[in-house]
Design a protein around this motif. Structure first.
Motif, PDB file in Angstrom:
ATOM      1  N   LEU A 265       0.758  -1.106  -0.024  1.00  0.00           N
ATOM      2  CA  LEU A 265       0.158  -0.228   0.026  1.00  0.00           C
ATOM      3  C   LEU A 265       0.870   1.189  -0.455  1.00  0.00           C
ATOM      4  O   LEU A 265       0.429   2.557  -1.067  1.00  0.00           O
ATOM      5  CB  LEU A 265      -0.925  -0.182   1.365  1.00  0.00           C
ATOM      6  N   MET A 266       1.792   0.985   0.770  1.00  0.00           N
ATOM      7  CA  MET A 266       3.092   2.406   1.365  1.00  0.00           C
ATOM      8  C   MET A 266       3.475   2.668  -0.518  1.00  0.00           C
ATOM      9  O   MET A 266       3.721   3.805  -1.359  1.00  0.00           O
ATOM     10  CB  MET A 266       4.189   2.317   1.612  1.00  0.00           C
ATOM     11  N   SER A 267       3.836   1.799  -1.173  1.00  0.00           N
ATOM     12  CA  SER A 267       4.828   1.294  -2.607  1.00  0.00           C
ATOM     13  C   SER A 267       3.281   2.236  -3.373  1.00  0.00           C
ATOM     14  O   SER A 267       4.120   2.911  -3.935  1.00  0.00           O
ATOM     15  CB  SER A 267       4.859   0.360  -2.653  1.00  0.00           C
ATOM     16  N   PHE A 268       1.934   1.533  -3.375  1.00  0.00           N
ATOM     17  CA  PHE A 268       1.307   2.285  -4.303  1.00  0.00           C
ATOM     18  C   PHE A 268       1.238   4.058  -4.226  1.00  0.00           C
ATOM     19  O   PHE A 268       1.227   4.477  -5.225  1.00  0.00           O
ATOM     20  CB  PHE A 268       0.225   1.368  -4.019  1.00  0.00           C
ATOM     21  N   SER A 269       0.964   4.263  -3.409  1.00  0.00           N
ATOM     22  CA  SER A 269       1.420   5.657  -2.454  1.00  0.00           C
ATOM     23  C   SER A 269       1.453   6.454  -2.643  1.00  0.00           C
ATOM     24  O   SER A 269       1.158   7.637  -3.948  1.00  0.00           O
ATOM     25  CB  SER A 269       0.241   5.824  -0.961  1.00  0.00           C
ATOM     26  N   LEU A 270       2.786   6.466  -3.083  1.00  0.00           N
ATOM     27  CA  LEU A 270       4.388   7.434  -2.863  1.00  0.00           C
ATOM     28  C   LEU A 270       4.146   7.139  -5.189  1.00  0.00           C
ATOM     29  O   LEU A 270       4.654   7.670  -5.255  1.00  0.00           O
ATOM     30  CB  LEU A 270       5.691   6.415  -2.798  1.00  0.00           C
ATOM     31  N   ILE A 271       4.113   5.592  -5.701  1.00  0.00           N
ATOM     32  CA  ILE A 271       4.261   5.593  -6.872  1.00  0.00           C
ATOM     33  C   ILE A 271       3.494   6.289  -7.619  1.00  0.00           C
ATOM     34  O   ILE A 271       3.602   7.287  -8.437  1.00  0.00           O
ATOM     35  CB  ILE A 271       3.923   4.037  -7.602  1.00  0.00           C
ATOM     36  N   TRP A 272       2.028   6.471  -6.879  1.00  0.00           N
ATOM     37  CA  TRP A 272       1.616   7.470  -7.734  1.00  0.00           C
ATOM     38  C   TRP A 272       1.958   8.944  -7.272  1.00  0.00           C
ATOM     39  O   TRP A 272       1.517   9.963  -8.560  1.00  0.00           O
ATOM     40  CB  TRP A 272      -0.260   7.431  -6.977  1.00  0.00           C
ATOM     41  N   LEU A 273       2.743   9.178  -6.255  1.00  0.00           N
ATOM     42  CA  LEU A 273       2.597  10.892  -6.383  1.00  0.00           C
ATOM     43  C   LEU A 273       4.143  11.218  -7.320  1.00  0.00           C
ATOM     44  O   LEU A 273       3.897  11.876  -7.131  1.00  0.00           O
ATOM     45  CB  LEU A 273       3.064  10.656  -4.512  1.00  0.00           C
TER      46      LEU A 273
END
Length: 263
Positions: A157-165
């Motif tokens: 989840l953390m990776s997914f959120s930072l990737i979109w950013l």
């Protein structure tokens, strides 16, 4: 074939494109993963005995500190890896590839989705590599099976959120060079949290920032899960921050992509 089926097919095609780029240019992945590993070795073998004694008292030392610092290094790994996402997106935007894709009969959403999924796979592989090095130098978590699944879920989840950013950062960047530098503050943010030393040891003003910045509850949640310790309300805060960052990054990315399409 339905619109959704076309979108899934085109997203899979874009994912294969990005995975081929990763396989063709492994030097970027090695460079992005190498920095967290260097930090891990540096802090464990240079500062580990001293900092471990401060954290664990007389029974502390390097063995205690490696268990303490690994969650912060994993977070740095994600931050460093997704920096390559901004570079990849910026290259596509500045070299005209995206403009060419817009003239083709493909789902528009697939262009960004391919970057996101490819970067997520790269991030997970990078974290696995760092975990492997951590185990080799003495990392000994006491997490059960359920805690490991929760850890994997939070890291995804953390990776997914930072990737979109970082997809948004890549679209907003004017040059590839500026995209490569935009994420540096996030890589350093664990230093200003509970990643390397407890926040109780910090001056009052810095301690306030360290306790309320987004990475601290994520680090504390990972540390609690891996070492089988209470995590309190850190898990709720960690998931909340991830959702906010993911939603903000997605909406910003969508706005930037649609703006480019209109030009």
């Amino acid at each position: 074939m339905s619109t959704r089926s076309y979108a899934l097919r085109d997203s899979a095609t874009m994912l294969r494109r990005n995975l081929k780029h990763l396989a063709r240019y492994p030097s970027m992945t090695v460079m992005l993963v190498g920095m967290p590993i260097v930090f891990l070795l540096l802090f464990v073998y240079v500062f580990g005995n001293t900092l471990g004694a401060g954290i664990g008292g007389a029974g502390g030392g390097r063995a205690v500190y490696v268990n303490y610092v690994v969650p912060a290094i994993i977070l740095m790994t994600v931050s460093a890896t997704v920096q390559g996402t901004a570079v990849s997106v910026a290259m596509d935007m500045t070299e005209g590839i995206v403009a060419r894709f817009r003239t083709m009969s493909i789902a528009r959403v697939s262009v960004l989705t391919g970057h996101v999924l490819g970067s997520l796979i790269q991030s997970l592989l990078s974290m696995a590599a760092v975990f492997g090095v951590a185990f080799l130098i003495g990392f000994r978590p006491s997490a059960g099976v359920g805690a490991w699944f929760a850890t994997a879920g939070l890291l995804t989840l953390m990776s997914f959120s930072l990737i979109w950013l970082f997809v948004a950062f890549g679209q907003a960047a004017k040059t590839v060079e500026s995209a490569s530098n935009v994420g540096l503050p996030l890589i350093l943010l664990p230093f200003l949290g509970s990643g390397f030393v407890p926040t109780e040891s910090m001056p009052a003003a810095l301690r306030w920032f360290a306790e309320y910045q987004p990475f601290t509850p994520i680090i504390e949640t990972l540390r609690g899960l891996l070492m089988d310790k209470p995590i309190g309300n850190n898990a709720v805060l960690a998931v909340g921050w991830c959702v906010v960052v993911a939603l903000g990054g997605y909406l910003w990315s969508k706005k930037l992509f649609n703006r480019e399409s209109a030009n």
